[in-house]
Design a protein around this motif. Structure first.
Motif, PDB file in Angstrom:
ATOM      1  N   GLU A  82       0.836  -1.200   0.000  1.00 47.76           N
ATOM      2  CA  GLU A  82       0.000   0.000   0.000  1.00 47.76           C
ATOM      3  C   GLU A  82       0.875   1.256   0.000  1.00 47.76           C
ATOM      4  OE1 GLU A  82      -3.580  -0.179   2.345  1.00 47.76           O
ATOM      5  OE2 GLU A  82      -3.225   1.826   3.114  1.00 47.76           O
TER       6      GLU A  82
ATOM      7  N   ARG B 274       3.848   2.935  -5.954  1.00 50.83           N
ATOM      8  CA  ARG B 274       3.396   3.223  -7.305  1.00 50.83           C
ATOM      9  C   ARG B 274       4.416   2.728  -8.325  1.00 50.83           C
ATOM     10  NH1 ARG B 274       3.500   9.793  -6.965  1.00 50.83           N
ATOM     11  NH2 ARG B 274       2.238   9.284  -5.149  1.00 50.83           N
TER      12      ARG B 274
ATOM     13  N   VAL C 265      -1.173   2.861  -9.010  1.00 50.78           N
ATOM     14  CA  VAL C 265      -1.065   3.280  -7.612  1.00 50.78           C
ATOM     15  C   VAL C 265      -1.777   2.277  -6.708  1.00 50.78           C
ATOM     16  CG1 VAL C 265      -1.523   5.123  -5.951  1.00 50.78           C
ATOM     17  CG2 VAL C 265      -0.994   5.699  -8.329  1.00 50.78           C
TER      18      VAL C 265
ATOM     19  N   THR D 247      -3.496   2.005  -3.860  1.00 51.12           N
ATOM     20  CA  THR D 247      -4.143   2.862  -2.863  1.00 51.12           C
ATOM     21  C   THR D 247      -4.595   2.077  -1.645  1.00 51.12           C
ATOM     22  OG1 THR D 247      -6.218   2.570  -4.040  1.00 51.12           O
ATOM     23  CG2 THR D 247      -4.919   4.525  -4.565  1.00 51.12           C
ATOM     24  N   ARG D 248      -4.732   0.769  -1.834  1.00 53.80           N
ATOM     25  CA  ARG D 248      -5.122  -0.060  -0.687  1.00 53.80           C
ATOM     26  C   ARG D 248      -4.552  -1.462  -0.857  1.00 53.80           C
ATOM     27  NH1 ARG D 248     -10.823  -2.342   1.729  1.00 53.80           N
ATOM     28  NH2 ARG D 248      -9.787  -3.148   3.551  1.00 53.80           N
TER      29      ARG D 248
ATOM     30  N   ALA E 108      -4.558  11.343  -6.131  1.00 54.62           N
ATOM     31  CA  ALA E 108      -5.382  10.136  -6.003  1.00 54.62           C
ATOM     32  C   ALA E 108      -5.144   9.489  -4.643  1.00 54.62           C
ATOM     33  CB  ALA E 108      -5.051   9.156  -7.133  1.00 54.62           C
ATOM     34  N   GLU E 109      -3.891   9.449  -4.238  1.00 52.54           N
ATOM     35  CA  GLU E 109      -3.545   8.850  -2.948  1.00 52.54           C
ATOM     36  C   GLU E 109      -4.174   9.634  -1.795  1.00 52.54           C
ATOM     37  OE1 GLU E 109       0.734   8.550  -2.345  1.00 52.54           O
ATOM     38  OE2 GLU E 109       0.594   6.591  -3.334  1.00 52.54           O
TER      39      GLU E 109
ATOM     40  N   CYS F 147      -7.960   9.135  -1.033  1.00 53.86           N
ATOM     41  CA  CYS F 147      -8.484   7.852  -0.594  1.00 53.86           C
ATOM     42  C   CYS F 147      -8.713   7.825   0.916  1.00 53.86           C
ATOM     43  CB  CYS F 147      -7.528   6.731  -0.988  1.00 53.86           C
ATOM     44  SG  CYS F 147      -7.576   6.358  -2.752  1.00 53.86           S
TER      45      CYS F 147
ATOM     46  N   LYS G 293     -10.274   1.378  -2.056  1.00 53.97           N
ATOM     47  CA  LYS G 293      -9.377   1.362  -3.212  1.00 53.97           C
ATOM     48  C   LYS G 293      -9.542   2.610  -4.078  1.00 53.97           C
ATOM     49  CE  LYS G 293      -8.989  -1.295  -7.508  1.00 53.97           C
ATOM     50  NZ  LYS G 293      -9.055  -2.647  -8.102  1.00 53.97           N
TER      51      LYS G 293
ATOM     52  N   PRO H 238     -10.656   6.623  -4.829  1.00 55.88           N
ATOM     53  CA  PRO H 238     -10.719   7.925  -4.158  1.00 55.88           C
ATOM     54  C   PRO H 238     -12.166   8.271  -3.789  1.00 55.88           C
ATOM     55  CG  PRO H 238      -9.394   8.064  -6.160  1.00 55.88           C
ATOM     56  CD  PRO H 238     -10.039   6.713  -6.156  1.00 55.88           C
TER      57      PRO H 238
END
Length: 256
Positions: free
Chosen positions: A172, A175, A195, A197-198, A227-228, A231, A235, A237
């Motif tokens: 997590e 990228r 990315v 994200t989760r 985007a990160e 969130c 997962k 945004p």
DNA sequence: GCGACAG
DNA sequence: ATCTTGTCGC
């Protein structure tokens, strides 16, 4: 709000050749570098105590739902992680899904929903690709330019381009760069990021990354940063996630 | 002909 | 995107 660069309005009645030419014009006019007013540090996915001491930008999530030949466009506006407005529209849509021509299917409902939006967004998050596109003119780029709005694209699948390294089981917060391959006709080099994200802490199951790319007036690393930051334990945004739920809600009311 | 393909 | 139940795991 209304489109400003109206010469880039997608017309589903055009020939495929004209559509692709319009996309080349979009790519040549859009800017894939940071050009926005707000501070990245003021961007948050959820309400924060320090929001008051800052000047959080208005960020909109954009998504669609479909019901037969009708498209539901949904826009959810957030400021400092709080929903400040929602707008939606239902329009007829007979144009099919064609990889590479998504904006010609979805722009009508999106433009109609934006027409009902009162606030002035500082950033738009689209459900789909931006610069990760055969002609660097994905939905997020095309619509961002149409409204001259800083924008990013967040897609659940990779349309084209090649990751720098394996995307399997990424931690997590990590990228991986996505570079143009031979399917991208208009450029070489960096066009976005996968990315993560989760991710599950441990265990047998893993989550796939999202594919983030610049829409308009945002560079690749900043697109991934945004985007990160947007969130909140999921997962996708928050702006996109809420717009998705809102589109489904409007569609449900339509079915009754 | 083969492969690849956002939502 | 949409059609759809249960089910595995934290």
């Amino acid at each position: 709000m209304e489109p400003v660069n109206t010469r880039f309005l997608p017309d589903p009645a055009d020939s495929r050749e004209v559509m692709e030419d319009l996309q080349r014009g979009v790519a040549a006019t859009a800017r894939f570098t940071d050009d926005f007013e707000f501070d990245l540090d003021t961007v948050s996915a959820t309400p924060t105590l320090t929001n008051h001491a800052m000047d959080p930008p208005i960020i909109v999530g954009v998504d669609q739902a479909f019901l037969d030949d009708r498209a539901v466009g949904a826009v959810v506006a957030l400021r400092g992680g709080e929903v400040v407005e929602r707008a939606s529209a239902v329009v007829d849509c007979d144009f099919p899904y064609i990889p590479g021509l998504l904006s010609f299917r979805e722009a009508g409902a999106i433009v109609a929903a934006f027409a009902d939006l009162d606030v002035e967004p500082d950033l738009a998050v689209f459900d789909g690709s931006g610069r990760i596109h055969f002609r660097e003119a994905g939905l997020a780029t095309h619509l961002g330019l149409l409204f001259d709005l800083p924008s990013i694209g967040v897609a659940k699948g990779l349309l084209c381009g090649t990751p720098d390294s394996s995307l399997d089981d990424l931690p997590e917060g990590s990228r991986v760069a996505i570079r143009a391959d031979d399917r991208v006709e208009t450029t070489d080099g960096l066009i976005g990021y996968a990315v993560q994200t989760r991710q599950y802490d441990s265990g047998s199951r893993t989550i796939n990354p999202v594919y983030v790319s610049p829409g308009h007036r945002v560079g690749p690393p900043t697109a991934a940063d945004l985007a990160e930051r947007l969130c909140a334990g999921y997962k996708l945004p928050e702006p996109t996630r809420l717009a998705d739920a809102y589109a489904d809600e409007v569609k449900r009311d339509l079915e009754v």
